[in-house]
Design a protein around this motif. Structure first.
Motif, short mmCIF file in Angstrom:
data_model
loop_
_atom_site.label_atom_id
_atom_site.label_comp_id
_atom_site.label_asym_id
_atom_site.label_seq_id
_atom_site.Cartn_x
_atom_site.Cartn_y
_atom_site.Cartn_z
N GLY A 1 3.28 34.95 -42.86
CA GLY A 1 3.60 34.80 -41.44
C GLY A 1 5.03 34.36 -41.37
N ILE A 2 5.45 33.92 -40.20
CA ILE A 2 6.84 33.49 -40.06
C ILE A 2 6.92 32.07 -39.51
CG2 ILE A 2 7.74 35.83 -39.76
CD1 ILE A 2 7.96 35.15 -36.71
N THR A 3 8.08 31.48 -39.67
CA THR A 3 8.38 30.17 -39.10
C THR A 3 9.42 30.36 -38.00
OG1 THR A 3 8.04 29.21 -41.29
CG2 THR A 3 9.15 27.83 -39.65
N VAL A 4 9.23 29.62 -36.92
CA VAL A 4 10.23 29.62 -35.84
C VAL A 4 10.55 28.18 -35.51
CG1 VAL A 4 9.48 31.84 -34.86
CG2 VAL A 4 8.47 29.70 -34.03
N GLN A 5 11.71 27.96 -34.90
CA GLN A 5 12.13 26.59 -34.63
C GLN A 5 12.00 26.23 -33.15
OE1 GLN A 5 12.33 24.86 -37.08
NE2 GLN A 5 13.80 23.21 -36.99
N LYS A 6 12.01 27.22 -32.29
CA LYS A 6 11.95 26.94 -30.87
C LYS A 6 10.95 27.89 -30.21
CE LYS A 6 14.84 23.48 -30.42
NZ LYS A 6 15.83 23.11 -29.43
N LEU A 7 10.42 27.47 -29.07
CA LEU A 7 9.47 28.31 -28.32
C LEU A 7 10.09 29.65 -27.96
CD1 LEU A 7 7.84 25.79 -25.85
CD2 LEU A 7 6.58 27.33 -27.37
N GLY A 8 11.37 29.63 -27.59
CA GLY A 8 12.05 30.87 -27.21
C GLY A 8 12.03 31.88 -28.34
N GLU A 9 12.24 31.39 -29.57
CA GLU A 9 12.18 32.28 -30.72
C GLU A 9 10.75 32.81 -30.91
OE1 GLU A 9 15.68 30.11 -33.44
OE2 GLU A 9 13.57 29.83 -33.95
N ALA A 10 9.78 31.92 -30.72
CA ALA A 10 8.37 32.33 -30.87
C ALA A 10 8.03 33.42 -29.86
CB ALA A 10 7.46 31.12 -30.67
N GLU A 11 8.51 33.26 -28.64
CA GLU A 11 8.21 34.25 -27.59
C GLU A 11 8.79 35.62 -27.93
OE1 GLU A 11 7.95 30.88 -24.05
OE2 GLU A 11 9.84 31.86 -24.48
N VAL A 12 10.03 35.63 -28.42
CA VAL A 12 10.65 36.91 -28.80
C VAL A 12 9.87 37.56 -29.94
CG1 VAL A 12 12.72 37.93 -29.83
CG2 VAL A 12 12.96 36.27 -27.98
N MET A 13 9.49 36.76 -30.92
CA MET A 13 8.80 37.31 -32.08
C MET A 13 7.39 37.78 -31.72
SD MET A 13 10.89 37.45 -34.62
CE MET A 13 12.64 37.11 -34.34
N ALA A 14 6.71 37.02 -30.89
CA ALA A 14 5.36 37.43 -30.46
C ALA A 14 5.44 38.73 -29.66
CB ALA A 14 4.71 36.33 -29.63
N ASP A 15 6.44 38.83 -28.80
CA ASP A 15 6.64 40.07 -28.04
C ASP A 15 6.85 41.26 -28.96
OD1 ASP A 15 6.43 38.64 -25.71
OD2 ASP A 15 8.57 38.65 -25.24
N ALA A 16 7.45 41.00 -30.12
CA ALA A 16 7.77 42.09 -31.04
C ALA A 16 6.61 42.36 -32.01
CB ALA A 16 9.03 41.74 -31.82
N LEU B 1 2.51 32.62 -36.46
CA LEU B 1 3.75 31.85 -36.32
C LEU B 1 3.51 30.36 -36.55
CD1 LEU B 1 3.81 34.39 -34.24
CD2 LEU B 1 5.80 33.25 -33.28
N LEU B 2 4.42 29.74 -37.26
CA LEU B 2 4.44 28.28 -37.37
C LEU B 2 5.71 27.80 -36.67
CD1 LEU B 2 3.64 25.50 -38.33
CD2 LEU B 2 4.61 26.04 -40.58
N LEU B 3 5.50 26.98 -35.65
CA LEU B 3 6.61 26.44 -34.87
C LEU B 3 6.86 25.02 -35.36
CD1 LEU B 3 8.59 26.23 -32.50
CD2 LEU B 3 6.65 26.10 -30.96
N THR B 4 7.91 24.84 -36.16
CA THR B 4 8.14 23.56 -36.82
C THR B 4 8.96 22.62 -35.94
OG1 THR B 4 9.91 24.71 -37.99
CG2 THR B 4 7.89 24.28 -39.21
N PHE B 5 8.43 22.33 -34.78
CA PHE B 5 9.14 21.47 -33.83
C PHE B 5 8.12 20.71 -33.01
CE2 PHE B 5 12.37 20.32 -30.71
CZ PHE B 5 13.52 20.28 -31.49
N ASN B 6 8.43 19.45 -32.71
CA ASN B 6 7.57 18.65 -31.84
C ASN B 6 7.69 19.18 -30.42
OD1 ASN B 6 6.50 15.69 -32.90
ND2 ASN B 6 8.09 16.55 -34.19
#
Lengths: 353, 353
Positions: free
Chosen positions: B60-75, B80-85
């Motif tokens: 899978g992939i790691t993302v640092q921000k929700l915005g990055e997660a949204e772009v990647m999920a859209d694609a 996804l692992l979001l390594t941020f509080n």
């Protein structure tokens, strides 16, 4: 900072009242000093603020890259100074396209740059204005002496499609007296040679309140003054109350008694130190120190704070250097005090070419 | 560098052959070490490379921000692992929307973060996986001890809509042994308490070739390895030949014998030093030193170069830190050797919130 609690962080807030006050103060100072103001839009990259600067009395705007010039010309700004050596066929073609529709002038500091421009611009009825860029102490671009400036101006004069526009410098901060002397000595050589120098243009926000001491300069090009930032406060050019650009961030972690982590790192605040310690000033916790940045985390030493921030708290930060911060965001949020007015696209963001 | 003479500088080149080779080498190393690979996409921000990483074997992939997660999920990336509080109602609502359509897990290092998540996520049939973030020496986010980790895991366990997913750390560079010991000691506490630790995830490109020494870690999250950069060369993790991301820049001024100015400054290369001297490595002139950056100018000391660059020359630079560089550009230019393949939008650029 509860007023902005509903906003998703990190984001950039621009206080419109402070912008207006900063713009007016500089225009007033320029008027008093009898010097033309040509603000640099690299800081805000927003056509609306460029138009406001002109409406308040600026003679035109300064841009640093062709991409910025294109955005501003598209938005109706029609008197542009591009303070960059334009090199390469592709770039000259873009410059030509701009020159065909607005007043745009450029700088050159070498025979190579002038030769390239002379190749592209050949119409004596609509010559391209070219300033000679002078290194008056910054140690960046620019001819190294008045004699070099004179020789380059003569070279510009021999090209039918170019016109010598004057002398341009970006002086080192706090070296405005040295810059003034350099330009004055150079001007004497031009006078001896009977070559008119239409404009002598200098700039820099750090010394903006010394505009009247800019010697023989006829034009001043400040950029940062519209927003101000921590480096300008350190330089004595502004107070934190005058800083119009702030970064809104959320405390996301309090791993230890003395440490707080915010959701703004180098991809928000940039790594610019500009000789300062720490990466910004936390308005709500002035004793806090931003001691480190990763890309998306900011590490605060809050051991000196009496009341310490909690997880979920929202803080406002004055960055060290506002210009690259607004370049990192697709949009900025315009506010008046605690009220959100509008979210606007940073039109010339990322136009580095 | 004449191959790229026709391109408008500054721009970012990505060599696809080097990307492929870097991705494969890391996946091979992970396979040999028996550790799962979950690449961090903050470096490239490009769905195509994320898909390629998964195709090569990443879990899978790691993302640092929700915005990055949204772009990647859209694609179409769906693990996804979001390594941020994730803190704040607005952000939790965005996380919920993602959780409704893809597998996404997050981290927490405080009771406050867990309480917030527990408020938003309440479905025991589709719990949100939450890792406990551990500070194993980095001095950023993370609980400070194994006992704190255990307590937080228990708290996560009491929330019906949350599931304890394991331990997560981002270790300090070159401190992988200390991190391994920290995690091992913590795991012993979990074993004593009979609490299963499904995944132990660590990361970092500087120590990527020590993956087999990551102790009890079951997953590795490197980011920079796809492109590599000057800081990774300095760390011994790559050679300049392996660096896939380079900045193409033009020499625009040669004001003195020892000085050259390029059209790439901090708005291209960033001010990241990462402990190095100078702001990048000039491949064509390895003796040149990038001694200073303004926003749009780079100042090179070329006094040590036998052949010196001329105005108009195009140079390629390996930046100190590739991740924030690709974040500054709307597009990157994909190449194979000297051939341009395609210009692509950096889809998750500037998604810092």
């Amino acid at each position: 900072m509860t007023a902005f609690k509903q906003l998703d962080t990190p984001l950039v807030l621009i206080d419109l009242d402070k912008v207006e006050s900063n713009l007016k103060a500089a225009q007033d100072a320029a008027d008093r000093a009898g010097i033309a103001l040509r603000p640099h839009i690299k800081t805000h990259k927003l056509p609306r603020f460029a138009h406001r600067q002109v409406a308040l009395g600026a003679v035109g705007i300064t841009v640093q890259k062709l991409g910025e010039a294109e955005v501003m010309a598209d938005a109706g700004l029609d008197d542009l100074l591009l303070t960059f050596n334009i090199v390469g066929e592709k770039k000259r073609a873009r410059l030509k396209a701009l020159h065909d529709r607005v007043t745009i002038r450029v700088v050159a500091d070498s025979a190579e740059t002038v030769a390239g421009l002379a190749e592209t611009f050949a119409d004596p009825h609509r010559p391209l204005g070219v300033f000679v860029e002078c290194d008056t102490g910054m140690g960046r671009c620019g001819v190294q002496s008045g004699n070099e400036a004179l020789a380059l101006a003569r070279l510009i004069g021999t090209a039918p499609g170019l016109a010598f526009a004057g002398l341009m410098t970006y002086p080192a901060a706090k070296k405005y007296r040295e810059a003034a002397k350099w330009l004055s000595d150079a001007k004497a050589l031009f006078d001896q040679a009977s070559i008119p120098v239409p404009v002598i243009t200098t700039g820099g926000t750090p010394d903006i309140w010394h505009m009247s001491e800019a010697g023989i300069a006829t034009e001043y090009r400040p950029g940062t003054y519209i927003y101000m930032d921590r480096s300008q406060v350190a330089a004595g050019a502004a107070t934190f109350e005058q800083c119009a650009l702030t970064v809104l961030a959320t405390v996301v972690s309090r791993p230890t008694e003395g440490r707080a982590i915010i959701d703004a790192g180098s991809k928000t605040l940039t790594s610019d130190l500009l000789g300062l310690e720490g990466y910004g000033h936390v308005l709500d916790y002035p004793e806090a120190k931003i001691v480190g940045l990763s890309e998306e985390h900011g590490t605060l030493d809050v051991s000196g704070c009496r009341d310490k921030p909690k997880v979920g708290d929202v803080v406002r930060i004055v960055p060290n250097h506002c210009c690259p911060v607004s370049n990192l965001f697709d949009t900025v949020t315009l506010v008046r005090g605690d009220e959100v007015v509008e979210v606007v696209e940073v039109a010339a963001r990322g136009r580095v070419d």
